[in-house]
Scaffold this motif. Sequence first.
Motif, PDB file in Angstrom:
ATOM      1  N   TYR A  43      56.046  14.710 -38.235  1.00  0.00           N
ATOM      2  CA  TYR A  43      55.297  14.001 -37.012  1.00  0.00           C
ATOM      3  C   TYR A  43      54.124  13.423 -37.661  1.00  0.00           C
ATOM      4  O   TYR A  43      53.790  12.258 -37.232  1.00  0.00           O
ATOM      5  CB  TYR A  43      54.877  15.262 -36.132  1.00  0.00           C
ATOM      6  CG  TYR A  43      55.977  16.049 -35.517  1.00  0.00           C
ATOM      7  CD1 TYR A  43      57.101  15.284 -35.223  1.00  0.00           C
ATOM      8  CD2 TYR A  43      55.785  17.051 -35.181  1.00  0.00           C
ATOM      9  CE1 TYR A  43      58.363  16.018 -34.752  1.00  0.00           C
ATOM     10  CE2 TYR A  43      56.806  18.080 -34.599  1.00  0.00           C
ATOM     11  CZ  TYR A  43      58.180  17.288 -34.185  1.00  0.00           C
ATOM     12  OH  TYR A  43      59.069  17.953 -33.624  1.00  0.00           O
ATOM     13  N   GLY A  44      53.453  13.662 -38.776  1.00  0.00           N
ATOM     14  CA  GLY A  44      52.515  12.953 -39.466  1.00  0.00           C
ATOM     15  C   GLY A  44      52.959  11.719 -39.846  1.00  0.00           C
ATOM     16  O   GLY A  44      52.561  10.656 -39.837  1.00  0.00           O
ATOM     17  N   GLU A  45      54.305  11.727 -40.596  1.00  0.00           N
ATOM     18  CA  GLU A  45      55.031  10.830 -41.222  1.00  0.00           C
ATOM     19  C   GLU A  45      55.122   9.512 -40.068  1.00  0.00           C
ATOM     20  O   GLU A  45      54.720   8.398 -40.089  1.00  0.00           O
ATOM     21  CB  GLU A  45      55.889  11.097 -41.910  1.00  0.00           C
ATOM     22  CG  GLU A  45      56.654   9.837 -42.395  1.00  0.00           C
ATOM     23  CD  GLU A  45      58.165  10.200 -43.193  1.00  0.00           C
ATOM     24  OE1 GLU A  45      58.432   9.833 -44.120  1.00  0.00           O
ATOM     25  OE2 GLU A  45      58.772  11.188 -42.539  1.00  0.00           O
ATOM     26  N   TYR A  46      55.636  10.160 -38.848  1.00  0.00           N
ATOM     27  CA  TYR A  46      55.927   9.402 -37.713  1.00  0.00           C
ATOM     28  C   TYR A  46      54.713   8.631 -37.176  1.00  0.00           C
ATOM     29  O   TYR A  46      54.735   7.308 -37.022  1.00  0.00           O
ATOM     30  CB  TYR A  46      56.665  10.082 -36.661  1.00  0.00           C
ATOM     31  CG  TYR A  46      57.061   9.389 -35.543  1.00  0.00           C
ATOM     32  CD1 TYR A  46      58.472   8.433 -35.508  1.00  0.00           C
ATOM     33  CD2 TYR A  46      56.395   9.098 -34.295  1.00  0.00           C
ATOM     34  CE1 TYR A  46      58.800   8.128 -34.493  1.00  0.00           C
ATOM     35  CE2 TYR A  46      56.732   8.579 -33.194  1.00  0.00           C
ATOM     36  CZ  TYR A  46      57.996   8.222 -33.434  1.00  0.00           C
ATOM     37  OH  TYR A  46      58.398   7.176 -32.093  1.00  0.00           O
ATOM     38  N   LEU A  47      53.590   9.270 -36.896  1.00  0.00           N
ATOM     39  CA  LEU A  47      52.407   8.769 -36.560  1.00  0.00           C
ATOM     40  C   LEU A  47      51.996   7.734 -37.533  1.00  0.00           C
ATOM     41  O   LEU A  47      51.544   6.543 -36.847  1.00  0.00           O
ATOM     42  CB  LEU A  47      51.153   9.896 -36.065  1.00  0.00           C
ATOM     43  CG  LEU A  47      50.100   9.392 -35.719  1.00  0.00           C
ATOM     44  CD1 LEU A  47      50.112   8.692 -34.329  1.00  0.00           C
ATOM     45  CD2 LEU A  47      49.026  10.597 -35.735  1.00  0.00           C
ATOM     46  N   LEU A  48      51.847   7.773 -38.525  1.00  0.00           N
ATOM     47  CA  LEU A  48      51.229   6.815 -39.449  1.00  0.00           C
ATOM     48  C   LEU A  48      51.992   5.615 -39.477  1.00  0.00           C
ATOM     49  O   LEU A  48      51.832   4.520 -39.719  1.00  0.00           O
ATOM     50  CB  LEU A  48      51.064   7.336 -40.882  1.00  0.00           C
ATOM     51  CG  LEU A  48      49.949   8.399 -40.988  1.00  0.00           C
ATOM     52  CD1 LEU A  48      49.806   9.206 -42.366  1.00  0.00           C
ATOM     53  CD2 LEU A  48      48.586   7.837 -40.549  1.00  0.00           C
ATOM     54  N   LYS A  49      53.564   5.777 -39.442  1.00  0.00           N
ATOM     55  CA  LYS A  49      54.445   4.823 -39.426  1.00  0.00           C
ATOM     56  C   LYS A  49      54.647   3.891 -38.316  1.00  0.00           C
ATOM     57  O   LYS A  49      54.703   2.612 -38.243  1.00  0.00           O
ATOM     58  CB  LYS A  49      55.808   5.173 -40.170  1.00  0.00           C
ATOM     59  CG  LYS A  49      55.725   5.572 -41.367  1.00  0.00           C
ATOM     60  CD  LYS A  49      57.131   5.857 -42.185  1.00  0.00           C
ATOM     61  CE  LYS A  49      56.849   6.167 -43.748  1.00  0.00           C
ATOM     62  NZ  LYS A  49      58.177   6.439 -44.078  1.00  0.00           N
ATOM     63  N   THR A  50      54.569   4.583 -37.055  1.00  0.00           N
ATOM     64  CA  THR A  50      54.780   3.888 -35.711  1.00  0.00           C
ATOM     65  C   THR A  50      53.293   3.860 -34.920  1.00  0.00           C
ATOM     66  O   THR A  50      53.533   2.816 -33.914  1.00  0.00           O
ATOM     67  CB  THR A  50      55.834   4.746 -34.991  1.00  0.00           C
ATOM     68  OG1 THR A  50      55.110   5.941 -34.792  1.00  0.00           O
ATOM     69  CG2 THR A  50      57.068   4.766 -35.683  1.00  0.00           C
TER      70      THR A  50
END
Length: 122
Positions: A43-50
């Motif tokens: 979820y952290g990866e998703y937030l930072l990428k999108t």
Amino acid sequence: MHSFLKNNFGDKEKILKILVYFVLFLFLIFPYNDKDWGWHFRYGEYLLKTGKILTSDIFSWTLPGYQWVNHSWLYDPILYTLYNYSGFIGLSLIGSLIFLLAFFLTVRGHGLSSWKLGALAF
């Protein structure tokens, strides 16, 4: 003679308090033990990428589309970033230091003796 004994007892008390914090740190450091760390990582990866905060489960096959309030939206990108730079050891160190700081700030104004501090730490 009385002040000599008092000073030596004070030094012993300080050493014992430092020992309590040291043992607590060692107890907390390993292993990194967040059972949902994989979710937080993704979820952290998703937030930072999108740039979007997830409110439904897009990663799990057991609950696809499950709606929830993402209360860890700030924690997740921090965990993702820390893990990418430092791995599990870094997560363990940072988590231990944060807990020690919280413990210290909680007990610092109470003038606890070393054995009471140790009992609280336990």
